[in-house]
Design an enzyme around this catalytic site. Structure first.
Site, PDB file in Angstrom:
ATOM      1  N   THR A  32     -12.039   7.327   8.577  1.00 24.07           N
ATOM      2  CA  THR A  32     -13.222   6.500   8.864  1.00 24.07           C
ATOM      3  C   THR A  32     -12.875   5.264   9.701  1.00 24.07           C
ATOM      4  OG1 THR A  32     -12.983   5.045   6.948  1.00 24.07           O
ATOM      5  CG2 THR A  32     -14.084   7.175   6.583  1.00 24.07           C
ATOM      6  N   PHE A  85       0.826  -1.202   0.000  1.00 20.47           N
ATOM      7  CA  PHE A  85       0.000   0.000   0.000  1.00 20.47           C
ATOM      8  C   PHE A  85       0.861   1.252   0.000  1.00 20.47           C
ATOM      9  CE2 PHE A  85      -4.490   0.044  -0.008  1.00 20.47           C
ATOM     10  CZ  PHE A  85      -4.910   1.305   0.393  1.00 20.47           C
ATOM     11  N   HIS A 123     -12.754   2.448   8.749  1.00 21.94           N
ATOM     12  CA  HIS A 123     -12.112   1.404   7.946  1.00 21.94           C
ATOM     13  C   HIS A 123     -10.773   0.956   8.530  1.00 21.94           C
ATOM     14  CE1 HIS A 123     -10.820  -0.292   3.849  1.00 21.94           C
ATOM     15  NE2 HIS A 123     -11.728  -1.076   4.363  1.00 21.94           N
ATOM     16  N   ARG A 132       9.312   2.258  12.518  1.00 25.39           N
ATOM     17  CA  ARG A 132       9.073   0.829  12.791  1.00 25.39           C
ATOM     18  C   ARG A 132       9.435  -0.054  11.605  1.00 25.39           C
ATOM     19  NH1 ARG A 132       6.502   4.090  15.749  1.00 25.39           N
ATOM     20  NH2 ARG A 132       5.887   3.560  17.908  1.00 25.39           N
TER      21      ARG A 132
END
Ligand SMILES: Nc1c(NC[C@H](O)[C@H](O)[C@H](O)CO)[nH]c(=O)[nH]c1=O
Ligand SMILES: CC(=O)[C@@H](O)COP(=O)(O)O
Length: 139
Positions: A72, A11, A74, A112
């Site tokens: 949101t 992503f 999501h 990270r």
């Protein structure tokens, strides 16, 4: 030598590259082999691992991805359900490490993902290796 499949949800390219570097370095340092496949998002990782596990071609799996909170609900779905899916696979005896970052912003992800900092990619790979060792001991 064991063979691990790294399943990455690509992503955010630059973050995934860092996670992959950490995971691949850890697997190679342990003397094992690896392949990598890419899925659209973190929600697709558990399904991809299930399919690959059923093939019998791999000894263990490393899940990599980055989920950054948006506006949101999501985020909760993607973060929670991807983790739940991986946990279900682990409870079913699949040797897997979860390197899906679930963070508030890119800065948290960056510290990270880097090997030189928190190295969550390497951490997930080492967890998968440890679970495979346990599988050999108790399986
Ligand atoms: N927002 C992020 C997603 N969302 C996509 C989902 O994972 C999934 O691919 C889609 O809902 C279609 O089923 N995925 C990430 O990996 N990271 C995100 O930040
Ligand atoms: C984690 C997500 O799915 C997130 O990136 C989506 O953003 P939004 O909640 O603003 O649609």
């Amino acid at each position: 030598m064991a063979k691990f499949l790294i399943v990455e949800a690509r992503f955010y390219d630059h973050l995934n590259d860092l996670l992959l570097d950490g995971a691949r370095t850890a697997i190679e340092a342990a003397g094992h082999d690896h392949e990598t496949i890419t899925v659209p998002g973190a929600l697709e990782i558990p399904g991809a691992v299930a399919l690959a596990s059923d093939s019998g071609a791999y000894d263990g799996f490393v899940a990599l991805g980055v989920v950054i909170r948006g506006e949101t609900y999501h985020f909760e779905i993607v973060a929670g359900e991807s983790a739940r899916g991986l946990m279900a696979l682990s409870m079913d005896g699949v040797a897997i490490g979860n390197g899906i970052l679930t963070v508030e912003n890119e800065a948290q992800a960056l510290t990270r993902a880097r090997r030189t900092e928190k190295d969550k990619g390497g951490e997930a790979a080492k967890a998968a290796i440890a679970m495979l060792d346990l599988k050999g001991r108790f399986g």
